[in-house]
Design an enzyme around this catalytic site. Structure first.
Site, PDB file in Angstrom:
ATOM      1  N   ASP A   1     -26.906  13.077 -19.977  1.00 31.13           N
ATOM      2  CA  ASP A   1     -27.004  13.577 -18.603  1.00 31.13           C
ATOM      3  C   ASP A   1     -28.473  13.564 -18.215  1.00 31.13           C
ATOM      4  O   ASP A   1     -29.333  13.818 -19.070  1.00 31.13           O
ATOM      5  CB  ASP A   1     -26.455  15.023 -18.523  1.00 31.13           C
TER       6      ASP A   1
ATOM      7  N   GLY B   1     -26.298  18.163 -13.085  1.00 34.49           N
ATOM      8  CA  GLY B   1     -25.727  18.848 -14.249  1.00 34.49           C
ATOM      9  C   GLY B   1     -26.617  20.008 -14.688  1.00 34.49           C
ATOM     10  O   GLY B   1     -27.759  20.134 -14.234  1.00 34.49           O
TER      11      GLY B   1
ATOM     12  N   SER C   1     -22.310  11.173 -12.076  1.00 36.50           N
ATOM     13  CA  SER C   1     -22.458  10.899 -10.634  1.00 36.50           C
ATOM     14  C   SER C   1     -22.517  12.227  -9.896  1.00 36.50           C
ATOM     15  O   SER C   1     -21.800  13.162 -10.264  1.00 36.50           O
ATOM     16  CB  SER C   1     -21.264  10.114 -10.083  1.00 36.50           C
TER      17      SER C   1
ATOM     18  N   GLY D   1     -21.695  -2.808 -20.765  1.00 33.70           N
ATOM     19  CA  GLY D   1     -22.414  -3.589 -21.782  1.00 33.70           C
ATOM     20  C   GLY D   1     -22.374  -2.883 -23.128  1.00 33.70           C
ATOM     21  O   GLY D   1     -22.137  -3.500 -24.171  1.00 33.70           O
TER      22      GLY D   1
ATOM     23  N   ALA E   1     -14.653   7.524 -14.164  1.00 34.12           N
ATOM     24  CA  ALA E   1     -14.197   8.575 -13.252  1.00 34.12           C
ATOM     25  C   ALA E   1     -14.233   7.985 -11.855  1.00 34.12           C
ATOM     26  O   ALA E   1     -15.282   7.904 -11.232  1.00 34.12           O
ATOM     27  CB  ALA E   1     -15.129   9.774 -13.333  1.00 34.12           C
TER      28      ALA E   1
ATOM     29  N   TYR F   1     -21.162   7.079  -1.892  1.00 31.61           N
ATOM     30  CA  TYR F   1     -20.310   7.527  -3.009  1.00 31.61           C
ATOM     31  C   TYR F   1     -19.059   6.655  -3.091  1.00 31.61           C
ATOM     32  O   TYR F   1     -18.722   6.119  -4.144  1.00 31.61           O
ATOM     33  CB  TYR F   1     -19.927   8.987  -2.774  1.00 31.61           C
TER      34      TYR F   1
END
Ligand code: UDP
Length: 330
Positions: free
Chosen positions: A32, A37, A76, A103, A115, A146
């Site tokens: 994160d 967060g 996100s 990747g 998500a 978004y």
């Protein structure tokens, strides 16, 4: 022991996923960049030997040493206020971030889940929303950063699946709530509960006739876990079809909190979807999943969580100026 990488691990959903995978006996690699967060959400996991945390922006190259069995790309901003404040990062984590994760998944031969979101349906003209519906999104509107990032993520993930044969899963998440949401993230549930706790009036945007369908976080995590373990690579809606108008939702919060404040009306943000309800036929048939927690039970747990937070959390005002900037009259 299997090993899972969770991006966005310190966020609301990411942290609940960390808990679930630890409980299922996995090693968890949590990542994160802490823009939205908060380490508080995962600090209880830090003492565990099977838990590692990296402060890293996944839109930059990702290196993880050792094996990985699963990658869950959940990083996100997810609140409209957040992604309006940081639109470029939102686009980058949805585009460069998924490219890096894909990747890495190829290199590790890991199964990858993204998500995705009900926002891929935009302001939907089909109701309730089935996975086959292509959506009604304004790419250059304020929510486009978004919505289009998530739509690109789906396209990119599907391309790796069909072209490279990578194992992928796409969960389309509808409005979710529960403990560890940020009280000041601008979303309707923390906004209303925060207002009730501070003794302010509840701000309904527009006339309150727009609808949402709220899913309690534990139900969502169960749906995600089942989808990851399934063999289904196409998108699956995971949400609670119990739909309510925002006006009625405000009344529910007034009852729940016992506040004597009233509802006040503010301008509706641009491109705010007028209705939203998941069709969960696929989740029922493919995953044997449906939500179990009623809104009254889930709201009670969430309210108790918000009440237990230190008082200063209540008065942390984020993005206030920005909110005023984005709101426009319809
Ligand atoms: N909303 C509201 N008052 C608030 C915050 C949000 O009436 O203080 C409305 C918002 O306009 C939208 C709904 O509640 O119609 C859900 O908003 P949220 O930001 O939670 O998420 P969205 O589903 O729009 O992504």
């Amino acid at each position: 022991m299997k090993r899972v990488l969770i991006t966005g691990a310190a966020g609301f959903l990411g942290s609940h996923l960390c808990d679930r995978f630890i409980a299922e006996g996995y090693r968890v690699v949590a990542m994160d960049n802490l823009i939205t967060g908060d380490l508080k959400n995962i600090e209880h996991l830090f003492p565990l030997e099977q838990f590692e945390f990296y402060n890293h922006d996944v839109s930059k190259f990702i290196h993880v040493s050792g094996e990985l069995d699963y990658i869950l790309h959940f990083a996100s901003p997810a609140s409209p206020i957040d992604y309006l404040k940081i639109p470029i990062q939102t686009l980058k984590v949805g585009s460069l971030g998924i490219h890096n994760c894909l990747g890495l998944a190829m290199a590790k031969n890991a199964r990858l889940m993204i998500a995705s979101t009900s926002e891929v349906y935009g302001d939907p003209q089909v109701h309730p929303q089935k996975e086959e519906y292509w959506g009604h999104v304004n790419p250059v509107g304020p929510r486009g950063v978004y919505d289009e990032a998530k739509r690109f993520q789906e396209a990119m993930t599907m391309a790796y699946h069909t072209y490279h044969g990578l194992e992928t899963r796409i969960v389309r998440i509808f409005n979710t709530y529960g403990p560890r949401m940020r009280l000041n993230d601008g979303r309707v549930l923390p906004a209303f509960i925060g207002q009730a706790l501070r003794g302010e009036d509840l701000t309904v945007f527009g006339d309150g006739s727009q609808t949402r369908s709220f899913c309690y976080v534990d139900d969502l995590v169960e749906g995600i876990y089942r989808l990851l373990m399934s063999d289904y690579a196409h998108p699956v809606n995971v949400g609670n079809p119990d739909e309510i108008t925002i006006g009625d939702f405000a009344e529910e919060i007034i009852k729940l909190t016992g506040t004597d404040q009233k509802v006040i009306y503010k301008d509706l943000p641009k491109d705010d979807p007028t209705q939203r309800q998941p069709d969960i036929t696929k989740a029922r048939e493919i995953l044997g999943w449906e939500p179990k927690v009623s809104r009254s039970e889930g709201l009670k747990i969430t309210y108790d969580y918000f009440k237990s937070l230190p008082e200063e959390e209540l008065y942390k005002k984020e993005h206030k100026d920005f909110k005023d900037f984005i709101r426009v009259k319809k």
